[in-house]
Design a protein around this motif. Structure first.
Motif, PDB file in Angstrom:
ATOM      1  N   GLU A 149       0.548  -0.781   0.310  1.00 56.40           N
ATOM      2  CA  GLU A 149       0.423   0.182   0.226  1.00 56.40           C
ATOM      3  C   GLU A 149       0.770   1.474  -0.243  1.00 56.40           C
ATOM      4  O   GLU A 149       0.243   2.157   0.115  1.00 56.40           O
ATOM      5  CB  GLU A 149      -1.340  -0.276   0.599  1.00 56.40           C
ATOM      6  N   CYS A 150       2.455   1.116  -0.370  1.00 55.99           N
ATOM      7  CA  CYS A 150       3.013   2.248   0.401  1.00 55.99           C
ATOM      8  C   CYS A 150       3.704   1.861  -1.437  1.00 55.99           C
ATOM      9  O   CYS A 150       4.065   0.826  -1.732  1.00 55.99           O
ATOM     10  CB  CYS A 150       3.788   1.870   1.736  1.00 55.99           C
ATOM     11  N   ILE A 151       4.505   3.230  -1.844  1.00 58.95           N
ATOM     12  CA  ILE A 151       5.621   3.575  -2.523  1.00 58.95           C
ATOM     13  C   ILE A 151       7.102   3.767  -1.528  1.00 58.95           C
ATOM     14  O   ILE A 151       6.816   4.656  -0.233  1.00 58.95           O
ATOM     15  CB  ILE A 151       5.236   4.443  -3.892  1.00 58.95           C
ATOM     16  N   VAL A 152       7.861   3.984  -1.756  1.00 62.26           N
ATOM     17  CA  VAL A 152       9.180   4.171  -1.456  1.00 62.26           C
ATOM     18  C   VAL A 152      10.033   5.146  -2.359  1.00 62.26           C
ATOM     19  O   VAL A 152      10.155   4.630  -3.595  1.00 62.26           O
ATOM     20  CB  VAL A 152      10.187   3.006  -0.227  1.00 62.26           C
ATOM     21  N   GLU A 153      10.721   6.392  -1.908  1.00 66.09           N
ATOM     22  CA  GLU A 153      11.230   7.257  -2.710  1.00 66.09           C
ATOM     23  C   GLU A 153      12.903   7.482  -1.732  1.00 66.09           C
ATOM     24  O   GLU A 153      13.180   7.256  -0.989  1.00 66.09           O
ATOM     25  CB  GLU A 153      11.082   8.847  -2.227  1.00 66.09           C
ATOM     26  N   GLN A 154      13.473   7.874  -2.484  1.00 69.31           N
ATOM     27  CA  GLN A 154      14.499   7.631  -1.844  1.00 69.31           C
ATOM     28  C   GLN A 154      14.428   9.492  -1.097  1.00 69.31           C
ATOM     29  O   GLN A 154      14.201  10.044  -1.832  1.00 69.31           O
ATOM     30  CB  GLN A 154      15.861   8.339  -3.585  1.00 69.31           C
ATOM     31  N   GLY A 155      15.370   9.206  -0.278  1.00 67.10           N
ATOM     32  CA  GLY A 155      15.894  10.887   0.870  1.00 67.10           C
ATOM     33  C   GLY A 155      16.281  11.692  -0.375  1.00 67.10           C
ATOM     34  O   GLY A 155      17.600  10.924  -0.207  1.00 67.10           O
ATOM     35  N   ILE A 156      15.850  13.280  -0.344  1.00 68.60           N
ATOM     36  CA  ILE A 156      16.618  13.533  -1.478  1.00 68.60           C
ATOM     37  C   ILE A 156      17.610  14.990  -0.243  1.00 68.60           C
ATOM     38  O   ILE A 156      16.654  15.295   1.024  1.00 68.60           O
ATOM     39  CB  ILE A 156      15.753  14.670  -2.286  1.00 68.60           C
ATOM     40  N   ASN A 157      18.874  15.284  -0.528  1.00 66.49           N
ATOM     41  CA  ASN A 157      18.745  16.125  -0.114  1.00 66.49           C
ATOM     42  C   ASN A 157      18.784  16.924  -1.166  1.00 66.49           C
ATOM     43  O   ASN A 157      19.517  17.846  -1.850  1.00 66.49           O
ATOM     44  CB  ASN A 157      20.678  16.229   0.376  1.00 66.49           C
ATOM     45  N   PHE A 158      18.297  17.928   0.222  1.00 71.12           N
ATOM     46  CA  PHE A 158      17.562  19.207  -1.217  1.00 71.12           C
ATOM     47  C   PHE A 158      17.809  20.578  -0.848  1.00 71.12           C
ATOM     48  O   PHE A 158      17.866  20.629   0.704  1.00 71.12           O
ATOM     49  CB  PHE A 158      16.428  19.342  -1.544  1.00 71.12           C
ATOM     50  N   SER A 159      18.174  21.812  -1.031  1.00 74.33           N
ATOM     51  CA  SER A 159      17.883  22.540  -0.960  1.00 74.33           C
ATOM     52  C   SER A 159      17.129  23.925  -0.613  1.00 74.33           C
ATOM     53  O   SER A 159      17.153  24.915   0.647  1.00 74.33           O
ATOM     54  CB  SER A 159      19.380  23.802  -1.438  1.00 74.33           C
ATOM     55  N   GLY A 160      16.193  23.567  -0.589  1.00 74.83           N
ATOM     56  CA  GLY A 160      14.514  24.409  -0.800  1.00 74.83           C
ATOM     57  C   GLY A 160      13.672  23.267  -1.395  1.00 74.83           C
ATOM     58  O   GLY A 160      13.576  22.803  -1.762  1.00 74.83           O
ATOM     59  N   GLU A 161      12.344  24.089  -0.969  1.00 73.34           N
ATOM     60  CA  GLU A 161      10.632  23.699  -1.848  1.00 73.34           C
ATOM     61  C   GLU A 161      10.279  24.771  -2.066  1.00 73.34           C
ATOM     62  O   GLU A 161      10.140  25.650  -1.820  1.00 73.34           O
ATOM     63  CB  GLU A 161      10.048  22.971  -0.316  1.00 73.34           C
ATOM     64  N   VAL A 162      10.032  24.401  -3.257  1.00 73.19           N
ATOM     65  CA  VAL A 162       8.828  25.239  -4.550  1.00 73.19           C
ATOM     66  C   VAL A 162       7.857  24.789  -5.007  1.00 73.19           C
ATOM     67  O   VAL A 162       7.651  23.446  -4.630  1.00 73.19           O
ATOM     68  CB  VAL A 162      10.268  25.764  -5.223  1.00 73.19           C
ATOM     69  N   SER A 163       7.362  25.618  -4.881  1.00 72.48           N
ATOM     70  CA  SER A 163       5.300  25.144  -5.423  1.00 72.48           C
ATOM     71  C   SER A 163       5.547  26.042  -6.535  1.00 72.48           C
ATOM     72  O   SER A 163       5.490  27.435  -6.973  1.00 72.48           O
ATOM     73  CB  SER A 163       4.308  25.323  -4.886  1.00 72.48           C
ATOM     74  N   LEU A 164       4.283  24.860  -7.559  1.00 66.49           N
ATOM     75  CA  LEU A 164       3.773  26.261  -8.882  1.00 66.49           C
ATOM     76  C   LEU A 164       2.911  25.795  -8.932  1.00 66.49           C
ATOM     77  O   LEU A 164       2.352  25.027  -8.957  1.00 66.49           O
ATOM     78  CB  LEU A 164       4.899  26.055 -10.154  1.00 66.49           C
ATOM     79  N   VAL A 165       1.843  27.048  -8.971  1.00 66.55           N
ATOM     80  CA  VAL A 165       0.411  26.853  -8.892  1.00 66.55           C
ATOM     81  C   VAL A 165       0.631  27.446  -9.943  1.00 66.55           C
ATOM     82  O   VAL A 165       0.532  28.784 -10.159  1.00 66.55           O
ATOM     83  CB  VAL A 165      -0.615  27.612  -8.073  1.00 66.55           C
ATOM     84  N   GLY A 166      -0.036  26.619 -11.174  1.00 68.17           N
ATOM     85  CA  GLY A 166      -1.039  27.372 -12.779  1.00 68.17           C
ATOM     86  C   GLY A 166      -2.314  26.559 -12.887  1.00 68.17           C
ATOM     87  O   GLY A 166      -2.591  25.860 -12.267  1.00 68.17           O
ATOM     88  N   PHE A 176       0.432  30.989 -15.432  1.00 70.54           N
ATOM     89  CA  PHE A 176       0.830  30.343 -13.925  1.00 70.54           C
ATOM     90  C   PHE A 176       1.451  31.401 -13.563  1.00 70.54           C
ATOM     91  O   PHE A 176       1.548  32.678 -13.800  1.00 70.54           O
ATOM     92  CB  PHE A 176       2.168  29.660 -14.140  1.00 70.54           C
ATOM     93  N   TYR A 177       1.495  32.076 -11.374  1.00 69.42           N
ATOM     94  CA  TYR A 177       1.690  32.211 -10.368  1.00 69.42           C
ATOM     95  C   TYR A 177       3.419  31.968 -10.739  1.00 69.42           C
ATOM     96  O   TYR A 177       3.945  31.013 -10.819  1.00 69.42           O
ATOM     97  CB  TYR A 177       1.263  31.858  -9.642  1.00 69.42           C
ATOM     98  N   PRO A 178       4.079  33.365  -9.735  1.00 75.40           N
ATOM     99  CA  PRO A 178       5.650  32.908  -9.494  1.00 75.40           C
ATOM    100  C   PRO A 178       5.600  32.005  -8.264  1.00 75.40           C
ATOM    101  O   PRO A 178       5.084  31.639  -8.052  1.00 75.40           O
ATOM    102  CB  PRO A 178       6.100  34.283  -8.932  1.00 75.40           C
ATOM    103  N   LEU A 179       7.244  31.248  -8.745  1.00 71.04           N
ATOM    104  CA  LEU A 179       6.708  30.133  -7.801  1.00 71.04           C
ATOM    105  C   LEU A 179       7.416  30.589  -6.675  1.00 71.04           C
ATOM    106  O   LEU A 179       7.376  31.787  -6.251  1.00 71.04           O
ATOM    107  CB  LEU A 179       8.506  29.366  -8.393  1.00 71.04           C
ATOM    108  N   THR A 180       6.779  29.732  -5.342  1.00 72.10           N
ATOM    109  CA  THR A 180       6.780  30.284  -4.284  1.00 72.10           C
ATOM    110  C   THR A 180       6.965  29.448  -3.533  1.00 72.10           C
ATOM    111  O   THR A 180       7.653  28.123  -3.561  1.00 72.10           O
ATOM    112  CB  THR A 180       5.359  29.997  -4.053  1.00 72.10           C
TER     113      THR A 180
END
Length: 354
Positions: A149-166, A176-180
């Protein structure tokens, strides 16, 4: 104009209703247990504030409604397995992943994906629920019923999180709006910052990714795409086929809010690109009692959901925007004294983004 029925009557449905009022659009957020005959369903365009729902008298009626926009898309994106398969099919960057079918896969999982595994339920789970961060000595913490019932992902070493709403119209036009920029704590979005002039290369990459997804699905309306920022660019984390928490700043920081944009798209109304002229900050109110002192601050716009206040529950949000970043920082400094101590780090993070 046709009325709109929103499947789900939480805060997103409420804000869609509010956005429809100035345009003369009657919006009806409806609970899953509503009686179909009590609603103007046959004359309405149908949308949803939730990705998945149980079978009820209402959802059975809506399942065959010809104007249920994106009806057949929701199941694809509500299941993280089929969502990831879609991204792979389109060749869009996402964290390496696989289906977690049994506990005897763990040696292969860690060998393939690395030392940190992110386990996510295929369906359900939000705000950090239904997710586990596991290393090799923690796998016993995963409930046995999760396998398959699950997926498993690689843990990502990221520098930030952004979202795009369009949004995408019936004829395939996209805006689209500017990245948040987003800050999550314990899996819950705490603070968002949007700037009128985002990083151009990153914005272009995000728009190309989200356009490819919406066009492939023939999607109509607002969609949000959450991404990790890594040295190579953006990795898609998750998709939301609806208006989204990280787009709440648009209520006060853009010429057209994400809620109005969604209504325009599904009703086939004009869909101009929203104008964003100033930086915006959104602070989620989570398990926090209403404090009317917030309203003493001229840059603070309060959106209160009128829900029972409980720990970990989103009960409202505060939007602040101004063309002068210094004025915005001063307003955030004043606001932090009116909030519980656990908000301080998120507000400090927001100031650093401005």
């Amino acid at each position: 104009m046709k009325p709109v029925c929103v499947l789900g009557n939480g805060q997103l449905g409420r804000m869609l209703r509010q956005a429809g009022e100035p345009l003369g659009i009657a919006v009806y957020p409806v609970g899953l247990d509503a009686e179909p005959q009590a609603l103007p369903i046959q004359q309405s365009v149908i949308t949803a504030e939730i990705e998945r729902w149980p079978e009820t008298a209402l959802t059975r009626e809506l399942a065959k409604h010809p104007a249920f926009v994106n009806r057949d898309i929701f199941p694809i994106l509500a299941d993280r397995l089929t969502q990831k398969q879609l991204l792979d099919q389109l060749g869009l960057a996402t964290a390496p992943w696989q289906l977690l079918a049994s506990d005897d896969q763990w040696p292969q999982v860690f060998s393939t994906l690395g030392e940190l595994a992110i386990v996510k339920r295929r369906t359900g789970g939000y705000d950090g629920r239904g997710q586990w961060r596991l290393r090799v000595d923690q796998i016993q913490e995963l409930p046995q019923e999760c396998y398959g019932e699950c997926i498993v992902e690689q843990g990502i070493n990221f520098s930030g999180e952004v979202s795009l709403v369009g949004a995408r119209s019936h004829n395939g036009e996209t805006v689209f709006y500017p990245l948040t920029h987003n800050l999550h704590q314990d899996g819950i979005l705490r603070t968002s910052v949007a700037l009128p002039e985002p990083d151009a290369a990153r914005q272009q990459q995000a728009e190309q990714m989200l356009s490819a997804i919406m066009n492939k699905l023939n999607y109509v309306g607002v969609m949000a795409m959450e991404c990790f920022v890594v040295p190579e660019g953006l990795l898609i984390n998750e998709l939301a086929p609806r208006v989204h928490n990280s787009g709440h700043w648009t209520q006060n920081g853009a010429s057209i809010s994400q809620f109005e944009l969604h209504l325009r798209a599904i009703l086939d109304l004009p869909l101009p690109k929203p104008v964003v002229s100033s930086p915006s900050v959104m602070v989620n109110l989570i398990g926090t009692d209403l404090n009317l002192q917030w309203l003493q601050q001229p840059l603070v716009n309060l959106h209160w959901y009128e829900k029972e206040v409980r720990a970990g529950r989103k009960v409202g949000h505060l939007n602040l925007n101004d063309v002068d970043s210094t004025a915005l920082i001063n307003a955030l400094d004043a606001l932090v004294t009116m909030l519980p101590p656990d908000y301080a780090s998120g507000i400090e993070w927001a100031k650093e983004q401005l």
